[in-house]
Scaffold this motif. Structure first.
Motif, PDB file in Angstrom:
ATOM      1  N   ILE A  24       0.834  -1.206   0.000  1.00  0.00           N
ATOM      2  CA  ILE A  24       0.000   0.000   0.000  1.00  0.00           C
ATOM      3  C   ILE A  24       0.868   1.256   0.000  1.00  0.00           C
ATOM      4  O   ILE A  24       0.628   2.196  -0.761  1.00  0.00           O
ATOM      5  CB  ILE A  24      -0.982  -0.017   1.188  1.00  0.00           C
ATOM      6  N   LEU A  25       1.900   1.280   0.832  1.00  0.00           N
ATOM      7  CA  LEU A  25       2.780   2.447   0.866  1.00  0.00           C
ATOM      8  C   LEU A  25       3.580   2.582  -0.419  1.00  0.00           C
ATOM      9  O   LEU A  25       3.870   3.697  -0.864  1.00  0.00           O
ATOM     10  CB  LEU A  25       3.712   2.368   2.072  1.00  0.00           C
ATOM     11  N   SER A  26       3.921   1.471  -1.043  1.00  0.00           N
ATOM     12  CA  SER A  26       4.666   1.533  -2.299  1.00  0.00           C
ATOM     13  C   SER A  26       3.813   2.102  -3.421  1.00  0.00           C
ATOM     14  O   SER A  26       4.319   2.798  -4.296  1.00  0.00           O
ATOM     15  CB  SER A  26       5.155   0.147  -2.709  1.00  0.00           C
ATOM     16  N   LEU A  27       2.516   1.811  -3.389  1.00  0.00           N
ATOM     17  CA  LEU A  27       1.616   2.292  -4.433  1.00  0.00           C
ATOM     18  C   LEU A  27       1.075   3.695  -4.158  1.00  0.00           C
ATOM     19  O   LEU A  27       0.463   4.289  -5.039  1.00  0.00           O
ATOM     20  CB  LEU A  27       0.433   1.334  -4.594  1.00  0.00           C
ATOM     21  N   SER A  28       1.297   4.210  -2.952  1.00  0.00           N
ATOM     22  CA  SER A  28       0.698   5.491  -2.575  1.00  0.00           C
ATOM     23  C   SER A  28       1.278   6.676  -3.330  1.00  0.00           C
ATOM     24  O   SER A  28       0.579   7.641  -3.584  1.00  0.00           O
ATOM     25  CB  SER A  28       0.853   5.726  -1.077  1.00  0.00           C
ATOM     26  N   GLY A  29       2.524   6.638  -3.662  1.00  0.00           N
ATOM     27  CA  GLY A  29       3.091   7.758  -4.390  1.00  0.00           C
ATOM     28  C   GLY A  29       4.571   7.901  -4.144  1.00  0.00           C
ATOM     29  O   GLY A  29       5.173   7.143  -3.382  1.00  0.00           O
ATOM     30  N   GLN A  35       7.847   6.246   1.033  1.00  0.00           N
ATOM     31  CA  GLN A  35       8.793   5.268   0.510  1.00  0.00           C
ATOM     32  C   GLN A  35       9.701   4.749   1.622  1.00  0.00           C
ATOM     33  O   GLN A  35      10.042   3.573   1.660  1.00  0.00           O
ATOM     34  CB  GLN A  35       9.625   5.870  -0.633  1.00  0.00           C
ATOM     35  N   GLY A  36      10.084   5.627   2.547  1.00  0.00           N
ATOM     36  CA  GLY A  36      10.883   5.193   3.701  1.00  0.00           C
ATOM     37  C   GLY A  36      10.105   4.238   4.588  1.00  0.00           C
ATOM     38  O   GLY A  36      10.641   3.228   5.044  1.00  0.00           O
ATOM     39  N   PHE A  42       8.944  -3.446   4.736  1.00  0.00           N
ATOM     40  CA  PHE A  42       9.521  -4.609   4.055  1.00  0.00           C
ATOM     41  C   PHE A  42      10.671  -5.196   4.869  1.00  0.00           C
ATOM     42  O   PHE A  42      10.822  -6.409   4.945  1.00  0.00           O
ATOM     43  CB  PHE A  42       9.990  -4.232   2.650  1.00  0.00           C
ATOM     44  N   LEU A  43      11.459  -4.330   5.505  1.00  0.00           N
ATOM     45  CA  LEU A  43      12.540  -4.805   6.368  1.00  0.00           C
ATOM     46  C   LEU A  43      11.970  -5.577   7.554  1.00  0.00           C
ATOM     47  O   LEU A  43      12.473  -6.644   7.920  1.00  0.00           O
ATOM     48  CB  LEU A  43      13.396  -3.628   6.846  1.00  0.00           C
ATOM     49  N   GLY A  44      10.900  -5.063   8.156  1.00  0.00           N
ATOM     50  CA  GLY A  44      10.251  -5.767   9.260  1.00  0.00           C
ATOM     51  C   GLY A  44       9.690  -7.111   8.816  1.00  0.00           C
ATOM     52  O   GLY A  44       9.817  -8.112   9.521  1.00  0.00           O
ATOM     53  N   PHE A  45       9.081  -7.140   7.631  1.00  0.00           N
ATOM     54  CA  PHE A  45       8.572  -8.387   7.071  1.00  0.00           C
ATOM     55  C   PHE A  45       9.699  -9.397   6.896  1.00  0.00           C
ATOM     56  O   PHE A  45       9.581 -10.559   7.294  1.00  0.00           O
ATOM     57  CB  PHE A  45       7.887  -8.111   5.729  1.00  0.00           C
ATOM     58  N   THR A  46      10.819  -8.948   6.310  1.00  0.00           N
ATOM     59  CA  THR A  46      11.950  -9.841   6.055  1.00  0.00           C
ATOM     60  C   THR A  46      12.548 -10.363   7.359  1.00  0.00           C
ATOM     61  O   THR A  46      12.824 -11.565   7.489  1.00  0.00           O
ATOM     62  CB  THR A  46      13.026  -9.107   5.233  1.00  0.00           C
ATOM     63  N   CYS A  47      12.715  -9.486   8.344  1.00  0.00           N
ATOM     64  CA  CYS A  47      13.277  -9.912   9.637  1.00  0.00           C
ATOM     65  C   CYS A  47      12.358 -10.908  10.334  1.00  0.00           C
ATOM     66  O   CYS A  47      12.826 -11.921  10.869  1.00  0.00           O
ATOM     67  CB  CYS A  47      13.512  -8.701  10.533  1.00  0.00           C
TER      68      CYS A  47
END
Length: 146
Positions: A24-29, A35-36, A42-47
């Motif tokens: 959702i944040l990636s598609l927001s703009g 973007q940060g 994504f970092l939290g997901f990966t960890c």
């Protein structure tokens, strides 16, 4: 205690929420703050994913007779050790199926009403997934008398 945590639907539900936040944040703009935040989600997901896989491997070394397959076809929350547990799983899956008979048309209506909003289908899929985990978990909890 570790097998109970690994078999609970909260870990996959948390992974789903983090990946949905990322998408959702990636598609927001192109806003740098969004973007940060997308990168951090994504970092939290990966960890969390690596932690979950590591804990599953640790559990499988300690309990080789009761292994949890992290990438298997059958979800780890299915504990079909005996007929009683199979019945509990059957009832929970039945309730999830009933949930989807109402949730899928509601999600379709939501996507139809908000068709100009580009993240509406993504939100609908996320809510459907979270609802599935909640219905399954609440049924398991009720039938196991926790």
């Amino acid at each position: 205690m570790l097998p109970n945590i690994l078999r609970s639907p909260f870990v996959p539900m948390t992974l789903l929420v983090l990946i949905m936040i990322f998408l959702i944040l990636s598609l927001s703009g192109p806003d740098s703050v969004q973007q940060g935040l997308a990168r951090y989600s994504f970092l939290g997901f990966t960890c969390l994913l690596f932690l979950w896989i590591s804990l599953i491997r640790l559990n499988n070394r300690k309990n080789p007779q009761n292994r949890i397959h992290s990438w298997g076809v059958i979800p780890p929350e299915f504990r079909e050790m005996d007929e009683g547990q199979q019945w509990v799983t059957f009832k929970a899956c039945r309730n999830v199926y009933i949930y989807y008979t109402y949730a899928l048309p509601a999600a379709a209506i939501f996507c139809f009403v908000f068709f100009k909003w580009p993240i509406a289908p993504l939100l609908a899929i996320g809510v459907l997934g979270l609802g599935q985990y909640l219905v399954y978990w609440l049924t398991i909890r009720k039938l196991n008398h926790f």
